[in-house]
Scaffold this motif. Structure first.
Motif, PDB file in Angstrom:
ATOM      1  N   ARG A 293      31.816 156.140  40.534  1.00  0.00           N
ATOM      2  CA  ARG A 293      30.836 155.259  41.171  1.00  0.00           C
ATOM      3  C   ARG A 293      31.192 153.819  40.828  1.00  0.00           C
ATOM      4  N   ASN A 294      31.095 152.932  41.815  1.00  0.00           N
ATOM      5  CA  ASN A 294      31.438 151.530  41.562  1.00  0.00           C
ATOM      6  C   ASN A 294      30.446 150.606  42.252  1.00  0.00           C
ATOM      7  N   THR A 295      30.414 149.382  41.751  1.00  0.00           N
ATOM      8  CA  THR A 295      29.723 148.311  42.460  1.00  0.00           C
ATOM      9  C   THR A 295      30.720 147.692  43.437  1.00  0.00           C
ATOM     10  N   GLY A 296      30.234 146.925  44.350  1.00  0.00           N
ATOM     11  CA  GLY A 296      31.151 146.326  45.309  1.00  0.00           C
ATOM     12  C   GLY A 296      30.459 146.029  46.618  1.00  0.00           C
ATOM     13  N   PRO A 297      31.231 145.668  47.628  1.00  0.00           N
ATOM     14  CA  PRO A 297      30.643 145.347  48.928  1.00  0.00           C
ATOM     15  C   PRO A 297      30.045 146.583  49.580  1.00  0.00           C
ATOM     16  N   GLU A 298      29.065 146.358  50.425  1.00  0.00           N
ATOM     17  CA  GLU A 298      28.441 147.464  51.140  1.00  0.00           C
ATOM     18  C   GLU A 298      29.396 148.007  52.206  1.00  0.00           C
ATOM     19  N   VAL A 299      29.370 149.312  52.359  1.00  0.00           N
ATOM     20  CA  VAL A 299      30.176 149.979  53.380  1.00  0.00           C
ATOM     21  C   VAL A 299      29.260 150.299  54.557  1.00  0.00           C
ATOM     22  N   PRO A 300      29.565 149.800  55.744  1.00  0.00           N
ATOM     23  CA  PRO A 300      28.704 150.095  56.900  1.00  0.00           C
ATOM     24  C   PRO A 300      28.578 151.596  57.130  1.00  0.00           C
ATOM     25  N   ARG A 303      31.080 153.388  59.225  1.00  0.00           N
ATOM     26  CA  ARG A 303      32.448 153.500  58.742  1.00  0.00           C
ATOM     27  C   ARG A 303      32.646 154.657  57.760  1.00  0.00           C
ATOM     28  N   PHE A 304      31.577 155.359  57.412  1.00  0.00           N
ATOM     29  CA  PHE A 304      31.717 156.443  56.440  1.00  0.00           C
ATOM     30  C   PHE A 304      32.599 157.571  56.979  1.00  0.00           C
ATOM     31  N   ARG A 313      41.273 151.015  56.817  1.00  0.00           N
ATOM     32  CA  ARG A 313      40.975 150.045  55.761  1.00  0.00           C
ATOM     33  C   ARG A 313      39.626 149.404  56.041  1.00  0.00           C
ATOM     34  N   LEU A 314      38.921 149.087  54.968  1.00  0.00           N
ATOM     35  CA  LEU A 314      37.672 148.344  55.057  1.00  0.00           C
ATOM     36  C   LEU A 314      37.905 146.938  54.537  1.00  0.00           C
ATOM     37  N   PRO A 344      26.775 155.968  49.809  1.00  0.00           N
ATOM     38  CA  PRO A 344      26.630 154.563  49.412  1.00  0.00           C
ATOM     39  C   PRO A 344      25.763 154.410  48.178  1.00  0.00           C
ATOM     40  N   ASN A 345      26.072 153.379  47.401  1.00  0.00           N
ATOM     41  CA  ASN A 345      25.246 153.018  46.263  1.00  0.00           C
ATOM     42  C   ASN A 345      24.230 151.955  46.680  1.00  0.00           C
ATOM     43  N   PRO A 346      23.037 151.988  46.130  1.00  0.00           N
ATOM     44  CA  PRO A 346      22.085 150.915  46.422  1.00  0.00           C
ATOM     45  C   PRO A 346      22.630 149.561  45.966  1.00  0.00           C
TER      46      PRO A 346
END
Length: 385
Positions: A293-300, A303-304, A313-314, A344-346
């Motif tokens: 699990r990581n923090t980072g930019p949101e993934v639309p 795109r999952f 690539r994202l 996705p992570n919150p």
């Protein structure tokens, strides 16, 4: 949903019971008709005395009314026996029909079991159904012939991958040596750019070969201590300013240590690469479930579906990968019978989960350093999301 065996049992039992019931009812009706006819003829005929003592007038009147009742008693007894017989036949026909249907479908079950057991790594197995040349044996032989063609095709692809690995890596190594040795120092910027592109090409080819190898199954497997593989990857990797936290429990996987090393490497690399500066990566291995699990930019959300596809690539602010990292993870997981999913992570980032099957029996093995065919531990960033 009823199975073919149940349907065949019902058909056999139904046909058997139908013919039995028709036969018994017909016999009972004919018996009743014959008895009534005989008794009626006997009662209406003259009664001759057979004894020297003359019969009394009331004796014949008493006997004649009892004969129709005797017919009814016999017929009722026959119907009772018939109902009991039909009940017994129901049980016998169901049991016999079930056994006969199972006997007939046994080759089909063998074909189904073989088809479920087969994978790329054991295509040498065959059904080899023995018996008379009927439709089922023809089906099994056709399936075996298809497996022969498939095995030849897979072996040809494996040979192609091995040859391509040698033919593609050798000229790149020669180019890298020529760039490092042959170019003068006054073209340092061009030299660095050529080396960078050469390194990226090597990584891309390496990733493609790993993807092809995982897609063609596992040739040789052995128990691997997955927890030690995870620790090895984390010890040799680079966090790039990202905080990595771990919670690792002992767990063994029956598989290929090199491919498992690459799976963990790509997961950790993906979590570090696609993160915020000073972000967090959590790596957990518990009861056969590997979670990164990581923090980072949101993934639309739309795109999952592309995360595990090759060359997808994202957006990111860091160095772009080849777009093969998670596709390699998914391919290696399938080769080991594991399931992989992403959520996705919150607040941004991803949670990647790989669920491995139950470990083999016995003590946990000692993990060996997983290396590729060039003797290097595959911990570099060869392919990102």
């Amino acid at each position: 949903m009823t199975t073919v065996r149940v349907r065949l049992t019902l058909i056999y039992s139904g046909l058997f019971l139908l013919t039995s019931v028709v036969l018994l009812v017909t016999v009972n009706l004919l018996l009743r008709q014959a008895l009534r006819t005989r008794i009626a003829g006997f009662s209406s005929g003259p009664v001759a005395p057979v004894a020297p003592v003359a019969p009394q007038p009331g004796d014949l009147d008493v006997q004649r009314p009892q004969l129709p009742g005797l017919v009814d008693a016999v017929v009722d007894y026959q119907w009772g026996v018939t109902v009991l017989t039909i009940g017994i036949l129901v049980l016998v026909s169901v049991v016999v029909g079930w056994l006969v249907a199972g006997r007939i479908l046994r080759p089909v079950h063998r074909i189904t079991a073989t088809a479920r057991r087969l994978s790329v790594s054991n295509l040498h197995e065959r059904i080899a159904l023995a018996g008379p040349k009927d439709e089922l044996k023809e089906l099994a032989d056709t399936f075996d012939a298809m497996l022969d063609r498939l095995e030849r095709s897979v072996e040809a692809q494996r040979r192609f991958i091995a040859n391509a690995s040698h033919e593609l890596r050798t000229p790149l190594a020669v180019q890298r040596a020529a760039i490092e040795i042959g170019l003068p120092d006054d073209v340092g910027e061009i030299r660095d750019k050529l080396l960078l592109h050469n390194h990226r090409t090597e990584n891309l080819i390496e990733a493609l070969l790993v993807l092809a190898q995982a897609g063609h199954g596992l040739d040789n497997t052995r128990p691997v201590a997955l927890d030690q593989v995870v620790r090895l990857v984390l010890a040799e990797g680079s966090s790039d300013g990202v905080t990595v936290t771990t919670r690792i429990e002992p767990f063994a996987v029956d598989g290929d240590p090199v491919l498992l090393n690459r799976l963990v490497t790509n997961l950790v690399d993906n979590a570090v690469r696609y993160n915020h500066p000073g972000g967090i990566v959590e790596v957990t291995l518990s009861r056969g479930v590997l979670t990164v699990r990581n923090t980072g930019p949101e993934v639309p959300q739309e795109r999952f579906g592309d995360l595990f596809e090759p060359f997808r690539r994202l957006h990111t602010t860091r160095e772009q990968g080849a777009g093969l990292g998670l596709s390699i993870v998914a391919s290696i997981a399938r080769a080991h019978g594991a399931d992989v999913r992403a959520s996705p992570n919150p607040g941004g980032g991803l949670e990647l989960v790989v669920v491995f099957p139950a470990p083999p029996a016995g003590p946990l093995p000692a993990a060996e350093p997983a290396q590729d065919d060039r003797g290097r531990a595959p911990v570099g960033r060869t392919a990102g999301r």
